[in-house]
Design a protein around this motif. Structure first.
Motif, short mmCIF file in Angstrom:
data_model
loop_
_atom_site.label_atom_id
_atom_site.label_comp_id
_atom_site.label_asym_id
_atom_site.label_seq_id
_atom_site.Cartn_x
_atom_site.Cartn_y
_atom_site.Cartn_z
N GLY A 216 3.51 8.40 3.09
CA GLY A 216 2.27 8.47 3.38
C GLY A 216 1.53 6.92 3.06
O GLY A 216 0.62 6.46 3.77
N TRP A 217 1.85 6.25 1.88
CA TRP A 217 1.33 4.99 1.38
C TRP A 217 1.85 3.88 2.52
O TRP A 217 1.04 3.13 2.69
N ARG B 102 -0.73 9.72 -11.39
CA ARG B 102 -0.12 8.46 -12.00
C ARG B 102 0.87 7.90 -11.14
O ARG B 102 1.21 6.80 -10.80
N VAL B 103 1.74 8.94 -10.64
CA VAL B 103 3.04 8.64 -9.94
C VAL B 103 2.54 8.19 -8.37
O VAL B 103 3.17 7.16 -7.97
N ILE C 225 3.55 4.56 -6.98
CA ILE C 225 4.07 4.47 -5.76
C ILE C 225 3.14 3.23 -4.70
O ILE C 225 3.86 2.76 -3.95
N ARG C 226 1.81 3.68 -4.75
CA ARG C 226 1.06 3.08 -3.82
C ARG C 226 1.29 1.39 -4.23
O ARG C 226 1.54 0.41 -3.40
N ASP C 227 1.25 1.09 -5.57
CA ASP C 227 1.57 -0.31 -6.10
C ASP C 227 2.76 -0.82 -5.51
O ASP C 227 2.88 -2.04 -5.11
N PHE C 228 3.76 0.12 -5.52
CA PHE C 228 5.12 -0.39 -5.22
C PHE C 228 5.05 -0.78 -3.55
O PHE C 228 5.63 -1.86 -3.45
N VAL C 229 4.39 0.05 -2.85
CA VAL C 229 4.46 0.04 -1.37
C VAL C 229 3.37 -1.39 -1.12
O VAL C 229 3.95 -2.12 -0.33
#
Length: 144
Positions: A21-22, A124-125, A129-133
């Motif tokens: 999704g992200w 939090r997760v 995940i957003r930050d990683f993507v």
């Protein structure tokens, strides 16, 4: 041409779904995102809920087996849990596989004392995940 990226998890119910999704939301112009699992456990309703809070609708995504995507030429496969990393299907071996582990929100939420406390693990997760993507996935795609 868009880069084809698969996010792989054990059950394709939460972390890999959020990552798909992200990727669609943040990098949809350059990335064709997929998610799948070693197993298919169905879409986690709390994952859908916290993603909607962040403005990303994953309610139309489906939980599917990695084998159902066998013919797709992925440029990058990202395992988001240790079990998937250790058991990545052999047909994905031709693709570049990178492991980026994230905590398991459903597992963490089991010890929560309230629904709201449990959702905090999902949030939090989701944000990790957003930050990683957003921050790391473009680098991974450019460092072939």
């Amino acid at each position: 041409m868009k880069s084809k990226v698969m996010f792989l998890c054990t059950g394709n119910s939460c972390r890999s779904q959020m990552a798909e999704g992200w990727a669609r939301s943040l990098l949809g112009d350059t990335v064709e995102a997929y998610s799948s699992g070693i197993e298919a456990h169905g879409l986690n309703p709390n994952a859908v809920k916290v993603m909607a809070e962040a403005g990303v609708d994953i309610s139309g995504q489906t939980s599917k087996l990695a084998s159902s995507l066998e013919g797709v030429p992925f440029g990058l496969v990202i395992t988001v849990c240790g079990h998937a990393d250790e058991n990545c299907p052999a047909f994905l071996g031709a693709s570049r596989v990178v492991h980026v582990g994230f905590d398991d929100p459903p597992k963490l939420a089991k010890s929560a004392t309230s629904d709201e406390e449990g959702l905090q693990h999902y949030r939090r997760v989701r944000d990790e995940i957003r930050d990683f993507v957003r921050d790391r996935l473009p680098e991974l795609l450019n460092s072939k």
